[in-house]
Design a protein around this motif. Structure first.
Motif, PDB file in Angstrom:
ATOM      1  N   ASN A  61      51.377 -71.994  89.808  1.00  0.00           N
ATOM      2  CA  ASN A  61      50.665 -71.464  88.582  1.00  0.00           C
ATOM      3  C   ASN A  61      49.164 -71.598  88.937  1.00  0.00           C
ATOM      4  OD1 ASN A  61      50.657 -73.913  87.740  1.00  0.00           O
ATOM      5  ND2 ASN A  61      51.389 -73.380  85.713  1.00  0.00           N
ATOM      6  N   VAL A  62      48.758 -72.858  89.345  1.00  0.00           N
ATOM      7  CA  VAL A  62      47.264 -72.929  89.564  1.00  0.00           C
ATOM      8  C   VAL A  62      46.955 -72.069  90.844  1.00  0.00           C
ATOM      9  CG1 VAL A  62      45.704 -74.896  90.206  1.00  0.00           C
ATOM     10  CG2 VAL A  62      47.448 -75.364  88.516  1.00  0.00           C
ATOM     11  N   LEU A  63      47.655 -72.008  92.105  1.00  0.00           N
ATOM     12  CA  LEU A  63      47.206 -71.530  92.845  1.00  0.00           C
ATOM     13  C   LEU A  63      47.086 -69.729  92.725  1.00  0.00           C
ATOM     14  CD1 LEU A  63      49.223 -73.246  96.101  1.00  0.00           C
ATOM     15  CD2 LEU A  63      46.588 -73.152  95.525  1.00  0.00           C
ATOM     16  N   SER A  64      48.004 -69.435  91.688  1.00  0.00           N
ATOM     17  CA  SER A  64      47.895 -68.169  91.385  1.00  0.00           C
ATOM     18  C   SER A  64      46.599 -67.880  90.615  1.00  0.00           C
ATOM     19  CB  SER A  64      49.314 -67.859  90.475  1.00  0.00           C
ATOM     20  OG  SER A  64      50.404 -67.822  91.020  1.00  0.00           O
ATOM     21  N   LEU A  65      46.250 -68.884  89.647  1.00  0.00           N
ATOM     22  CA  LEU A  65      45.107 -68.485  88.918  1.00  0.00           C
ATOM     23  C   LEU A  65      44.107 -68.777  89.762  1.00  0.00           C
ATOM     24  CD1 LEU A  65      43.017 -68.501  86.611  1.00  0.00           C
ATOM     25  CD2 LEU A  65      43.572 -71.141  86.483  1.00  0.00           C
ATOM     26  N   LEU A  66      43.864 -69.360  90.969  1.00  0.00           N
ATOM     27  CA  LEU A  66      42.781 -69.467  91.795  1.00  0.00           C
ATOM     28  C   LEU A  66      42.479 -68.164  92.624  1.00  0.00           C
ATOM     29  CD1 LEU A  66      42.824 -72.944  92.851  1.00  0.00           C
ATOM     30  CD2 LEU A  66      41.375 -72.091  91.291  1.00  0.00           C
ATOM     31  N   GLY A  67      43.815 -67.761  92.986  1.00  0.00           N
ATOM     32  CA  GLY A  67      43.967 -66.507  93.957  1.00  0.00           C
ATOM     33  C   GLY A  67      43.440 -65.431  93.008  1.00  0.00           C
ATOM     34  N   GLU A  68      44.043 -65.334  91.839  1.00  0.00           N
ATOM     35  CA  GLU A  68      43.419 -64.033  91.028  1.00  0.00           C
ATOM     36  C   GLU A  68      41.759 -64.036  90.818  1.00  0.00           C
ATOM     37  OE1 GLU A  68      43.226 -63.461  86.190  1.00  0.00           O
ATOM     38  OE2 GLU A  68      44.993 -64.285  86.911  1.00  0.00           O
ATOM     39  N   LEU A  69      41.272 -65.377  90.769  1.00  0.00           N
ATOM     40  CA  LEU A  69      39.657 -65.136  90.748  1.00  0.00           C
ATOM     41  C   LEU A  69      39.129 -65.119  91.875  1.00  0.00           C
ATOM     42  CD1 LEU A  69      39.365 -68.721  88.532  1.00  0.00           C
ATOM     43  CD2 LEU A  69      39.181 -66.343  87.750  1.00  0.00           C
ATOM     44  N   THR A  89      39.758 -84.983  90.516  1.00  0.00           N
ATOM     45  CA  THR A  89      40.821 -84.250  90.839  1.00  0.00           C
ATOM     46  C   THR A  89      40.866 -82.952  89.913  1.00  0.00           C
ATOM     47  OG1 THR A  89      42.198 -85.813  91.776  1.00  0.00           O
ATOM     48  CG2 THR A  89      43.049 -83.502  91.394  1.00  0.00           C
ATOM     49  N   ASN A  90      40.197 -81.595  90.478  1.00  0.00           N
ATOM     50  CA  ASN A  90      39.896 -80.690  89.590  1.00  0.00           C
ATOM     51  C   ASN A  90      41.048 -79.473  89.237  1.00  0.00           C
ATOM     52  OD1 ASN A  90      36.743 -80.959  88.788  1.00  0.00           O
ATOM     53  ND2 ASN A  90      37.024 -81.756  90.927  1.00  0.00           N
ATOM     54  N   THR A  91      42.092 -79.923  89.588  1.00  0.00           N
ATOM     55  CA  THR A  91      43.229 -79.264  89.075  1.00  0.00           C
ATOM     56  C   THR A  91      44.329 -80.102  88.362  1.00  0.00           C
ATOM     57  OG1 THR A  91      44.402 -79.432  91.322  1.00  0.00           O
ATOM     58  CG2 THR A  91      42.999 -77.665  90.995  1.00  0.00           C
ATOM     59  N   HIS A  92      44.014 -81.156  87.992  1.00  0.00           N
ATOM     60  CA  HIS A  92      44.924 -82.252  87.579  1.00  0.00           C
ATOM     61  C   HIS A  92      44.706 -82.521  86.079  1.00  0.00           C
ATOM     62  CE1 HIS A  92      47.326 -85.712  86.877  1.00  0.00           C
ATOM     63  NE2 HIS A  92      46.272 -86.507  86.847  1.00  0.00           N
ATOM     64  N   GLY A  93      45.876 -82.525  85.371  1.00  0.00           N
ATOM     65  CA  GLY A  93      45.899 -83.135  83.960  1.00  0.00           C
ATOM     66  C   GLY A  93      45.678 -81.986  82.743  1.00  0.00           C
ATOM     67  N   LYS A  94      45.592 -80.538  83.394  1.00  0.00           N
ATOM     68  CA  LYS A  94      45.096 -79.550  82.347  1.00  0.00           C
ATOM     69  C   LYS A  94      46.185 -78.316  82.531  1.00  0.00           C
ATOM     70  CE  LYS A  94      40.228 -80.897  82.169  1.00  0.00           C
ATOM     71  NZ  LYS A  94      40.255 -81.751  80.966  1.00  0.00           N
ATOM     72  N   ASP A  95      46.521 -77.777  81.442  1.00  0.00           N
ATOM     73  CA  ASP A  95      47.295 -76.603  81.807  1.00  0.00           C
ATOM     74  C   ASP A  95      46.499 -75.543  82.218  1.00  0.00           C
ATOM     75  OD1 ASP A  95      45.960 -75.294  79.331  1.00  0.00           O
ATOM     76  OD2 ASP A  95      47.301 -76.183  78.252  1.00  0.00           O
ATOM     77  N   VAL A  96      47.137 -74.501  82.712  1.00  0.00           N
ATOM     78  CA  VAL A  96      46.650 -73.316  83.371  1.00  0.00           C
ATOM     79  C   VAL A  96      45.538 -72.619  82.408  1.00  0.00           C
ATOM     80  CG1 VAL A  96      46.706 -71.064  84.430  1.00  0.00           C
ATOM     81  CG2 VAL A  96      48.482 -72.858  85.155  1.00  0.00           C
ATOM     82  N   ASP A  97      45.840 -72.351  81.130  1.00  0.00           N
ATOM     83  CA  ASP A  97      44.722 -71.788  80.211  1.00  0.00           C
ATOM     84  C   ASP A  97      43.495 -72.630  80.199  1.00  0.00           C
ATOM     85  OD1 ASP A  97      46.567 -69.538  79.690  1.00  0.00           O
ATOM     86  OD2 ASP A  97      47.207 -70.658  78.050  1.00  0.00           O
ATOM     87  N   SER A  98      43.870 -74.220  80.325  1.00  0.00           N
ATOM     88  CA  SER A  98      42.553 -74.769  80.161  1.00  0.00           C
ATOM     89  C   SER A  98      41.676 -74.715  81.619  1.00  0.00           C
ATOM     90  CB  SER A  98      42.865 -76.209  79.827  1.00  0.00           C
ATOM     91  OG  SER A  98      43.439 -76.207  78.553  1.00  0.00           O
ATOM     92  N   LEU A  99      42.420 -74.595  82.596  1.00  0.00           N
ATOM     93  CA  LEU A  99      41.684 -74.701  83.811  1.00  0.00           C
ATOM     94  C   LEU A  99      40.932 -73.095  83.871  1.00  0.00           C
ATOM     95  CD1 LEU A  99      44.310 -75.865  86.229  1.00  0.00           C
ATOM     96  CD2 LEU A  99      42.458 -77.099  85.474  1.00  0.00           C
ATOM     97  N   ARG A 100      41.687 -72.127  83.526  1.00  0.00           N
ATOM     98  CA  ARG A 100      41.050 -70.701  83.354  1.00  0.00           C
ATOM     99  C   ARG A 100      39.789 -71.038  82.535  1.00  0.00           C
ATOM    100  NH1 ARG A 100      42.618 -65.616  84.307  1.00  0.00           N
ATOM    101  NH2 ARG A 100      44.726 -66.158  84.513  1.00  0.00           N
TER     102      ARG A 100
END
Length: 296
Positions: free
Chosen positions: A125-133, A87-98
């Motif tokens: 906040n994850v969807l916002s990051l993905l939307g930004e990318l 699950t590639n949006t799980h268990g990490k904060d947004v900065d780590s995902l970015r």
């Protein structure tokens, strides 16, 4: 019927594009104790993880390995970094995902991201990051729904509901993401009419793609143990029956939704049933012939 290649060409015109799978070390909330343990009853991650995809290596190195793997067949190819395992949006904060997603995008010839995930691991906040990318390059969100039946979802140890799927798809759409759903045909206890209901409900959501495959019973899974013990009943598809089901699904899926895939293809030595021995392109050829003959 628009093919997945044609769909990609509209978003990435003039490019030949190949997915490169990445294992970035994620887990799943129904494996790591967040919601449960054991994972989905049918899942065996190594059944779909390519040999070049090793979590001990960095995202960038896995992508380079993937380029080498595909270069023999596809020179001058562009790539989508496919965060596939778990699950590639799980268990990490947004900065780590970015950091992980940016590492993939920094690789030469990577022109987009594909993020495989669950509907209950997509906070705003994850969807916002993905939307930004997604403003910079296409971001494809693959949401594992599997079925619209909450009873079945509980039975297969998913630990989310269909209502979670509806909510996730709606919010992803608001962020402009290219959203798709994953469904499995032949889950325990599901009739033909339930499978068609699953497809119809999926098509009511703001999605662009649909991935469908037949249930495979794999060695080493809880599903196999449950079947062998008689805890659950399964009726693995015969090939002709599944082809006819796919023909029906092709007819009901609206034109604005692209069916990306119909077939699961695990290593033969892992598969208990059904054992068809077909590659994806072979199944697609059979289905196209059936579609053509039905239109005469």
């Amino acid at each position: 019927m628009t093919t997945y290649s044609e769909y990609l060409n509209k978003l990435l015109p003039g490019m030949k594009v190949q997915k490169i799978s990445v294992n970035a070390g994620f887990s799943c909330p129904n494996r790591d104790g967040t919601l449960g343990t054991g994972g989905c009853s049918y899942c065996r991650n190594d059944s779909f993880s390519p040999s070049y995809c090793m979590k001990s290596e960095s995202v960038a190195q896995q992508i380079e390995n993937g380029k080498v793997f595909f270069s023999r067949k596809y020179p001058d190819m562009k790539f989508l970094a496919y965060f596939q395992s778990y699950t590639n949006t799980h268990g990490k904060d947004v900065d780590s995902l970015r950091k992980l997603y940016e590492e993939a995008l920094s690789c030469r010839d990577v022109v987009g991201l594909v993020i495989g995930t669950r509907p209950d691991t997509l906070p705003e906040n994850v969807l916002s990051l993905l939307g930004e990318l997604n403003v910079r390059c296409p971001v494809f969100l693959e949401i594992g729904a599997e079925t619209s039946s909450n009873r079945t979802l509980q039975l297969i140890n998913r630990h989310h509901t269909w209502e979670d799927v509806e909510d996730a798809a709606a919010r992803a759409s608001l962020h402009g993401l290219h959203c798709g759903l994953h469904l499995i045909a032949g889950l325990p206890g599901e009739s033909h009419s339930q499978i068609i209901t699953n497809v119809n409900k999926a098509c009511e959501l703001p999605i662009e793609t649909l991935k469908l495959h037949q249930l495979q019973v794999l060695k080493g899974t809880p599903l196999l143990a449950q079947w062998e013990s008689g805890e659950i009943e399964l009726s693995p598809f015969e090939l002709d029956d599944y082809l006819n089901l796919c023909l029906e699904i092709v007819r009901i899926v609206p034109d604005h939704i692209v069916i990306e895939r119909f077939l699961a293809q695990s290593p033969p030595d892992m598969v208990v049933a059904p054992k068809w021995g077909l590659k994806n392109y072979q199944f697609t050829n059979l289905l196209n012939r059936l579609i053509s003959s039905s239109e005469r």
